[in-house]
Design an enzyme around this catalytic site. Structure first.
Site, mmCIF file in Angstrom:
data_model
loop_
_atom_site.group_PDB
_atom_site.id
_atom_site.type_symbol
_atom_site.label_atom_id
_atom_site.label_comp_id
_atom_site.label_asym_id
_atom_site.label_seq_id
_atom_site.Cartn_x
_atom_site.Cartn_y
_atom_site.Cartn_z
ATOM 1 N N HIS A 1 12.150 29.932 10.218
ATOM 2 C CA HIS A 1 11.556 28.596 10.188
ATOM 3 C C HIS A 1 12.107 27.688 11.284
ATOM 4 C CE1 HIS A 1 15.122 27.529 7.601
ATOM 5 N NE2 HIS A 1 15.008 26.405 8.265
ATOM 6 N N ASP B 1 12.934 35.147 6.155
ATOM 7 C CA ASP B 1 13.212 33.940 6.940
ATOM 8 C C ASP B 1 14.254 34.225 8.025
ATOM 9 O OD1 ASP B 1 12.964 31.323 7.783
ATOM 10 O OD2 ASP B 1 14.480 30.560 6.401
ATOM 11 N N GLY C 1 19.480 21.260 10.260
ATOM 12 C CA GLY C 1 20.215 21.580 11.477
ATOM 13 C C GLY C 1 21.226 22.687 11.268
ATOM 14 N N ASN C 2 21.645 22.882 10.010
ATOM 15 C CA ASN C 2 22.511 24.011 9.675
ATOM 16 C C ASN C 2 21.738 25.322 9.592
ATOM 17 O OD1 ASN C 2 24.532 21.835 7.948
ATOM 18 N ND2 ASN C 2 25.493 23.491 9.091
ATOM 19 N N SER C 3 20.431 25.233 9.418
ATOM 20 C CA SER C 3 19.617 26.431 9.218
ATOM 21 C C SER C 3 19.835 27.439 10.339
ATOM 22 C CB SER C 3 18.133 26.060 9.161
ATOM 23 O OG SER C 3 17.853 25.333 8.000
ATOM 24 N N LEU D 1 4.808 48.414 -4.417
ATOM 25 C CA LEU D 1 4.296 49.113 -5.596
ATOM 26 C C LEU D 1 2.838 48.796 -5.888
ATOM 27 C CD1 LEU D 1 6.969 49.138 -8.459
ATOM 28 C CD2 LEU D 1 6.125 51.029 -7.084
ATOM 29 N N GLY D 2 2.425 47.580 -5.591
ATOM 30 C CA GLY D 2 1.064 47.185 -5.944
ATOM 31 C C GLY D 2 0.947 46.784 -7.398
ATOM 32 N N VAL D 3 1.856 45.891 -7.832
ATOM 33 C CA VAL D 3 1.822 45.422 -9.216
ATOM 34 C C VAL D 3 2.010 43.908 -9.234
ATOM 35 C CG1 VAL D 3 2.713 47.569 -10.176
ATOM 36 C CG2 VAL D 3 4.313 45.763 -9.515
ATOM 37 N N ILE E 1 3.874 41.137 -11.703
ATOM 38 C CA ILE E 1 4.895 41.202 -12.745
ATOM 39 C C ILE E 1 5.173 39.830 -13.337
ATOM 40 C CG2 ILE E 1 6.016 43.226 -11.749
ATOM 41 C CD1 ILE E 1 8.076 41.368 -10.499
#
Length: 491
Positions: free
Chosen positions: A131, A161, A232-234, A289-291, A293
């Site tokens: 980001h 990220d 700014g820490n990101s 997996l295609g689920v 949940i």
């Protein structure tokens, strides 16, 4: 006793003089004061000193700023039929913006964001948050000595990220990479970054919790800390008391926009796995997996025959997905996946994402109150950052500005193509190169720049490496008729 019956006084029984009493009292007072003074000093000595660690680590921490070119008005950039106007026309017809005083000025790149990062190799690889650099046209990396480099984006992964940059440098200072697997709540940690533009600010705290799941962040087991983190820490490092990076500061929980005691960092073990894949492929592959949940609460646990709430309840199994092919059903509760215990539903995406793609793994579950074990092959999660969605398609924010999807049997039959035809189908044409050179929805792209296109992954790989300012050929099939077109990519 003496001969006359009086009691004798030995050297041990002689009365203590007043001077001796006073001297003894003074010694006791001085001793008490010394103990009282020295005890806080000893306690003070036990608190961690971050000064040496910060001094040793800071040269490898960088400040990251980005520049974004002004977005031009659609009507100024494109003609009446959607074609992109030539540069000479865009330059001399209307591409100026008001200056607020009734005049106009030429568009200038605008600063977009400010963040942090750190150098992980002497030849210039830099790790930061996605980001921080997302949407940037130019990335500037400023070193501790205030020297600056233009950075190249090697790859980015939106789900974790993380973004990997590269600057042209030699023998650059680097951080020490630690491990996040054996971290414990209560351990001291510290961060270095540029909150609100204040370069190389050092903040400290402790690890508050591990394996935190956040909304819309299904694939990262975050480290929670109380280290003060602000804008700014990101992208900056979270370090242990050995000066090793054990996390990448990524998010905070806030209602005010500032620090409120809850900070979240990406574990370095997960980050370095992402780095390895970005270096090799420019994108990240994860298990799928295609689920769909949901968590198991007390009432659900009781109704499904569990002794306590735990596991991930499958509320839907997508047709023809890996879970469906492996025998999983809606209503199953997965309690262990590939030797990892699933306590909460949020544990399952992390475990599946780390699983080896294409290889069979063991799944323990509860079905209708009975324990069951299955083996199934994990599929590959289509990656959003590379433009792939769960239907195996590419979004139109790629270099050609078109959306494509895989040429499967259903699409091949609908378009009347032979089974030998391989390629991808254009599903949408956005503003950009594809529209400018006449691509249409329904076109089947089979070759780009003399490279065969057999899948959406191959399309993404080939288009990512296309040269600029050079004529490129594309073979496509339109309404059953094959042909070639040519196009050029500007810088």
């Amino acid at each position: 006793m003496s001969k006359n019956g009086s009691r004798s006084t030995s050297q041990y029984e002689r009365p203590i003089s007043r001077k001796a009493l006073l001297f003894t009292f003074c010694l006791a007072v001085v001793g008490s004061l010394t103990f009282a003074i020295s005890k806080p000093a000893e306690a003070k000595d036990q608190l961690p000193d971050f000064s040496t660690l910060a001094e040793q680590t800071s040269p490898a921490i960088v400040n990251i700023s980005t520049m974004t070119n002004p977005k031009r008005d659609r009507n100024q950039m494109y003609g009446p039929y959607g074609e992109e106007l030539p540069e000479i026309l865009r330059r001399y017809f209307g591409l100026q913006v008001p200056d607020g005083r009734g005049g106009s000025r030429q568009e200038q790149p605008q600063p977009q964001s400010l963040g942090s990062g750190f150098i992980i190799s002497k030849d210039g690889y830099v790790l930061t948050n996605n980001h921080v650099i997302e949407g940037a046209d130019e990335i500037i990396v400023r070193m501790n000595d205030r020297s600056e480099y233009k950075a190249k984006l090697i790859g980015a992964d939106k789900k974790s990220d993380l973004a990997l940059l590269k600057v042209d440098g030699k023998n650059l200072p680097t951080v020490k990479i630690g491990q996040s697997e054996n971290l414990k709540p209560g351990q001291w940690v510290f961060a270095i970054g540029s909150p609100f533009g204040f370069d190389y600010s050092v903040t400290k705290g402790i690890i508050s919790a591990l394996n935190r799941s956040l909304p819309r962040e299904s694939y990262v087991p975050f480290i929670q800390t109380d280290v003060p983190i602000n804008p700014g820490n990101s992208g900056g490092p979270l370090l242990n008391m050995q000066g090793e990076v054990i996390g990448i500061n990524s998010q905070i929980y806030t209602r005010s926009g500032g620090f409120m005691g809850l900070s979240f960092a990406i574990p370095v073990d997960d980050a370095m796995d992402v780095v390895a894949q970005l270096k090799e492929n420019g994108q990240v592959s994860r298990g799928w997996l295609g689920v769909i949940i949901q968590d198991v609460d007390r009432d659900l646990a009781d109704s499904f025959g569990l002794d306590r709430p735990h596991g991930a309840l499958l509320s839907q199994v997508l047709p023809e997905g890996p879970a469906d092919k492996g025998g999983l059903q809606a209503g199953d509760i997965i309690t262990r996946f590939n030797d990892r215990e699933i306590k909460f539903s949020s544990d399952l995406p992390i475990a599946v994402g780390r699983a080896p793609i294409g290889k069979e793994v063991e799944v323990e579950l509860v079905r209708r109150g009975k324990k069951k074990t299955l083996e199934l092959a994990v599929g590959e999660l289509p990656d959003e950052q590379s433009g792939v969605n769960p239907r195996d398609g590419i979004r139109k924010d790629n270099r050609l500005g078109i959306s494509v999807t895989a040429l499967d049997e259903a699409v091949r039959s609908r378009l009347g193509l032979d089974s030998e035809v391989k390629g991808v189908v254009v599903t949408e044409v956005g503003q950009g190169v594809g529209r400018a050179y006449g691509l249409r929805s329904g076109d089947v792209i089979t070759q780009i720049n003399h490279e065969n296109i057999t899948s959406t992954k191959e399309y993404q790989k080939v288009t990512a490496d296309l040269p600029v300012n050079k004529t490129i050929s594309m073979r496509l099939i339109r309404r059953g008729t094959p042909g070639f077109i040519t196009f050029r990519l500007a810088e």
